[in-house]
Design a protein around this motif. Structure first.
Motif, PDB file in Angstrom:
ATOM      1  N   VAL A  60      -5.303   7.561  -7.550  1.00 30.00           N
ATOM      2  CA  VAL A  60      -5.946   7.024  -6.354  1.00 30.00           C
ATOM      3  C   VAL A  60      -5.259   5.718  -5.978  1.00 30.00           C
ATOM      4  O   VAL A  60      -5.184   4.786  -6.795  1.00 30.00           O
ATOM      5  CB  VAL A  60      -7.455   6.786  -6.602  1.00 30.00           C
ATOM      6  N   ILE A  61      -4.742   5.661  -4.776  1.00 31.21           N
ATOM      7  CA  ILE A  61      -4.039   4.455  -4.312  1.00 31.21           C
ATOM      8  C   ILE A  61      -5.058   3.424  -3.845  1.00 31.21           C
ATOM      9  O   ILE A  61      -5.953   3.736  -3.042  1.00 31.21           O
ATOM     10  CB  ILE A  61      -3.045   4.817  -3.179  1.00 31.21           C
ATOM     11  N   VAL A  62      -4.929   2.209  -4.362  1.00 25.77           N
ATOM     12  CA  VAL A  62      -5.938   1.182  -4.111  1.00 25.77           C
ATOM     13  C   VAL A  62      -5.255  -0.193  -4.050  1.00 25.77           C
ATOM     14  O   VAL A  62      -4.320  -0.462  -4.798  1.00 25.77           O
ATOM     15  CB  VAL A  62      -7.022   1.253  -5.225  1.00 25.77           C
ATOM     16  N   PRO A  63      -5.687  -1.053  -3.130  1.00 24.16           N
ATOM     17  CA  PRO A  63      -5.035  -2.372  -3.032  1.00 24.16           C
ATOM     18  C   PRO A  63      -5.206  -3.205  -4.308  1.00 24.16           C
ATOM     19  O   PRO A  63      -6.251  -3.153  -4.951  1.00 24.16           O
ATOM     20  CB  PRO A  63      -5.721  -3.046  -1.843  1.00 24.16           C
ATOM     21  N   ALA A  64      -4.170  -3.982  -4.632  1.00 26.69           N
ATOM     22  CA  ALA A  64      -4.236  -4.877  -5.793  1.00 26.69           C
ATOM     23  C   ALA A  64      -5.067  -6.115  -5.474  1.00 26.69           C
ATOM     24  O   ALA A  64      -5.509  -6.818  -6.376  1.00 26.69           O
ATOM     25  CB  ALA A  64      -2.823  -5.296  -6.200  1.00 26.69           C
ATOM     26  N   PHE A  65      -5.268  -6.367  -4.181  1.00 25.81           N
ATOM     27  CA  PHE A  65      -6.059  -7.530  -3.747  1.00 25.81           C
ATOM     28  C   PHE A  65      -7.366  -7.016  -3.159  1.00 25.81           C
ATOM     29  O   PHE A  65      -7.461  -6.643  -2.003  1.00 25.81           O
ATOM     30  CB  PHE A  65      -5.268  -8.319  -2.698  1.00 25.81           C
ATOM     31  N   THR A  66      -8.390  -6.941  -4.012  1.00 22.38           N
ATOM     32  CA  THR A  66      -9.713  -6.487  -3.579  1.00 22.38           C
ATOM     33  C   THR A  66     -10.734  -6.940  -4.603  1.00 22.38           C
ATOM     34  O   THR A  66     -10.386  -7.501  -5.650  1.00 22.38           O
ATOM     35  CB  THR A  66      -9.765  -4.942  -3.438  1.00 22.38           C
ATOM     36  N   PHE A 103      -1.778   0.935  -7.769  1.00 19.70           N
ATOM     37  CA  PHE A 103      -1.939  -0.234  -6.912  1.00 19.70           C
ATOM     38  C   PHE A 103      -0.922  -0.260  -5.788  1.00 19.70           C
ATOM     39  O   PHE A 103       0.214   0.206  -5.940  1.00 19.70           O
ATOM     40  CB  PHE A 103      -1.845  -1.510  -7.742  1.00 19.70           C
ATOM     41  N   ILE A 104      -1.373  -0.818  -4.679  1.00 17.33           N
ATOM     42  CA  ILE A 104      -0.493  -0.994  -3.524  1.00 17.33           C
ATOM     43  C   ILE A 104      -0.656  -2.445  -3.073  1.00 17.33           C
ATOM     44  O   ILE A 104      -1.757  -3.013  -3.175  1.00 17.33           O
ATOM     45  CB  ILE A 104      -0.853   0.018  -2.404  1.00 17.33           C
ATOM     46  N   PRO A 146      -5.342 -11.066  -8.897  1.00 15.77           N
ATOM     47  CA  PRO A 146      -5.224  -9.689  -8.384  1.00 15.77           C
ATOM     48  C   PRO A 146      -5.607  -8.699  -9.478  1.00 15.77           C
ATOM     49  O   PRO A 146      -5.488  -9.004 -10.664  1.00 15.77           O
ATOM     50  CB  PRO A 146      -3.748  -9.576  -8.010  1.00 15.77           C
ATOM     51  N   VAL A 147      -6.049  -7.524  -9.072  1.00 10.96           N
ATOM     52  CA  VAL A 147      -6.599  -6.579 -10.048  1.00 10.96           C
ATOM     53  C   VAL A 147      -5.563  -6.169 -11.089  1.00 10.96           C
ATOM     54  O   VAL A 147      -5.896  -6.041 -12.272  1.00 10.96           O
ATOM     55  CB  VAL A 147      -7.172  -5.331  -9.344  1.00 10.96           C
ATOM     56  N   HIS A 148      -4.302  -6.013 -10.680  1.00 15.32           N
ATOM     57  CA  HIS A 148      -3.304  -5.507 -11.640  1.00 15.32           C
ATOM     58  C   HIS A 148      -3.023  -6.502 -12.764  1.00 15.32           C
ATOM     59  O   HIS A 148      -2.472  -6.136 -13.780  1.00 15.32           O
ATOM     60  CB  HIS A 148      -1.998  -5.135 -10.924  1.00 15.32           C
ATOM     61  N   GLY A 202       4.540 -10.366 -10.527  1.00 14.66           N
ATOM     62  CA  GLY A 202       5.686 -10.047  -9.672  1.00 14.66           C
ATOM     63  C   GLY A 202       5.647  -8.629  -9.110  1.00 14.66           C
ATOM     64  O   GLY A 202       6.379  -8.315  -8.182  1.00 14.66           O
ATOM     65  N   ASP A 203       4.788  -7.771  -9.673  1.00 15.47           N
ATOM     66  CA  ASP A 203       4.747  -6.381  -9.205  1.00 15.47           C
ATOM     67  C   ASP A 203       4.195  -6.257  -7.783  1.00 15.47           C
ATOM     68  O   ASP A 203       4.615  -5.402  -7.011  1.00 15.47           O
ATOM     69  CB  ASP A 203       3.907  -5.514 -10.154  1.00 15.47           C
ATOM     70  N   PHE A 204       3.215  -7.103  -7.461  1.00 19.47           N
ATOM     71  CA  PHE A 204       2.616  -7.064  -6.120  1.00 19.47           C
ATOM     72  C   PHE A 204       2.594  -8.483  -5.565  1.00 19.47           C
ATOM     73  O   PHE A 204       1.569  -9.170  -5.581  1.00 19.47           O
ATOM     74  CB  PHE A 204       1.217  -6.435  -6.195  1.00 19.47           C
ATOM     75  N   PRO A 205       3.759  -8.923  -5.090  1.00 20.54           N
ATOM     76  CA  PRO A 205       3.951 -10.341  -4.781  1.00 20.54           C
ATOM     77  C   PRO A 205       3.007 -10.900  -3.711  1.00 20.54           C
ATOM     78  O   PRO A 205       2.584 -12.049  -3.826  1.00 20.54           O
ATOM     79  CB  PRO A 205       5.413 -10.414  -4.311  1.00 20.54           C
ATOM     80  N   VAL A 206       2.685 -10.103  -2.709  1.00 25.96           N
ATOM     81  CA  VAL A 206       1.806 -10.645  -1.659  1.00 25.96           C
ATOM     82  C   VAL A 206       0.392 -10.854  -2.211  1.00 25.96           C
ATOM     83  O   VAL A 206      -0.230 -11.902  -2.005  1.00 25.96           O
ATOM     84  CB  VAL A 206       1.784  -9.731  -0.409  1.00 25.96           C
ATOM     85  N   SER A 207      -0.100  -9.882  -2.962  1.00 26.22           N
ATOM     86  CA  SER A 207      -1.427 -10.023  -3.573  1.00 26.22           C
ATOM     87  C   SER A 207      -1.475 -11.269  -4.458  1.00 26.22           C
ATOM     88  O   SER A 207      -2.446 -12.030  -4.442  1.00 26.22           O
ATOM     89  CB  SER A 207      -1.762  -8.796  -4.420  1.00 26.22           C
TER      90      SER A 207
END
Ligand SMILES: *Cc1c(COP(=O)(O)O)cnc(C)c1O
Length: 376
Positions: free
Chosen positions: A81-87, A104-105, A323-325, A338-343
């Motif tokens: 399930v694709i889910v935002p890392a920032f939530t 994560f996305i 972030p969740v990740h 570093g995996d989801f830099p914007v989050s």
């Protein structure tokens, strides 16, 4: 003045409609149908009408709403399930609890919604769904998400916990309420949400009547007929007294959204000139109901601003600091800094200012003046 500043003022909101709420509560208490009383059905029906949804199923909270939706969609352990890392953590928690794999996305740095352009690269043959989160009160770009979902034949679960009453505008100009656009929408009636009760509550919205029946069954121990259990379900109910409160407050939801928008407008017009402060972006495809007024503070000054305002008696919140990740509990999915830099950047930069339906002009002016003086 300082001791009256709050992130959200639920008590004053109650006092404005006290007689109506008290009356509704008294009726519910006197009637004695504390579980599944008539108010529950009535509120579900009124929310259904308000959102122009085919089906509304109430449940115990917004986290359950997500879980039940995913159970009803028949996902199997290992499905992705694709889910935002920032939530908020609940969005991801239920995925993990069901033995599914959160993929994560990253999100966009303006609207904070998941970045549609990254969906395709994450799709595998195990992908079953994507969960856009209408974060802080503004809809994600649903048409772009739906187009990707259609292409890969996956479900779209809208986490509408922060955006009940927000309206999405399609490219053709027609509109639809948040939560009614994807396969299924979920929401929360936690007290500080835009439609809040005096405890926990939640709901699931869908346009698919068959799925709606299944959701109803799962929320009710997997039974349609009492003591005949067709699927494994859960016990997740909205209390009668909470439904009674929500049914009163639903009538005010549009005026509550307007009150929040007015506060946001005032922040916008006074804080717009500060270079190191990025104000909430308004997407062209959605109204914003401002569950939160979340800014970004540049040049590493976020925590200094937070402390400065705290000294002046002004509360602020960081939604969200990690972030969740990168959360301890979710390390098993193997992500690193570093995996989801914007989050990750947003977690360092965001700050949410006080916003609620009862904000007084002088209080908001005091908040604004102090923010301006910090940056001077
Ligand atoms: C509040 C919230 C939830 C969970 O709702 P609860 O009613 O607290 O369980 C889920 N997702 C988001 C984005 C939320 O803000």
């Amino acid at each position: 003045m300082q001791d009256k500043i709050q992130m959200v003022d639920l008590k004053s909101q109650y006092h404005k409609i006290k007689s109506e709420i008290d009356q509704a509560l008294m009726v519910a208490v006197e009637e004695g149908a504390y579980i599944n009383g008539p108010q529950v059905k009535q509120f579900a029906e009124n929310l259904r009408n308000y959102t122009k949804s085919n089906t509304v199923i109430t449940c115990a909270n917004g986290t359950d709403a997500l879980q039940i939706a995913m159970m009803a969609l028949d996902f199997q352990p290992g499905d992705e399930v694709i889910v935002p890392a920032f939530t908020y953590i609940a969005t991801v928690e239920v995925i993990a609890l069901l033995g599914l794999k959160p993929v994560f996305i990253d999100v966009k740095d303006d609207t904070f919604e998941l970045d549609c352009t990254q969906i395709e690269a994450l799709i595998t043959e195990k992908t079953v769904a994507i969960v856009p989160v209408h974060l802080f009160g503004q809809c994600s770009n649903m048409e772009m998400i739906l187009a990707e979902a259609k292409k890969f034949n996956i479900a779209v679960i809208e986490d509408t916990a922060q955006a009940i009453g927000a309206k999405y505008t399609y490219v053709d100009g027609t509109t639809a309420y948040a939560g009614t656009i994807g396969t299924v929408g979920t929401t929360s009636f936690f007290p500080s949400k835009n439609l809040g009760c005096f405890g926990d509550g939640g709901a699931i919205l869908t346009q698919d009547i068959i799925l709606g029946n299944k959701i109803n069954m799962i929320a009710n121990h997997g039974q349609e007929k009492k003591y005949h259990h067709q699927v494994v379900g859960v016990n997740s109910r909205l209390d009668t007294v909470q439904a009674a409160i929500l049914d009163v407050k639903l009538k005010y939801l549009d005026s509550y959204s307007e009150a929040r928008q007015k506060v946001a407008q005032k922040y916008d017009s006074h804080l717009g000139g500060i270079n190191e402060l990025i104000l909430p972006f308004r997407a062209s495809y959605s109204t914003h109901v401002f569950n939160q007024y979340t800014c970004r503070v540049l040049n590493g000054k976020r925590d200094d601003l937070k402390n400065y305002l705290a000294e002046k008696g002004i509360p602020t919140m960081i939604y969200y600091p990690i972030p969740v990740h990168l959360q301890e509990a979710y390390k098993t999915y193997g992500h690193k800094q570093g995996d989801f830099p914007v989050s990750e950047q947003l977690c360092r930069e965001v700050i949410s200012l006080p916003i609620h339906t009862e904000m007084q002009e002088d209080v908001q002016q005091y908040i604004i003046d102090n923010i301006i003086s910090f940056f001077h």
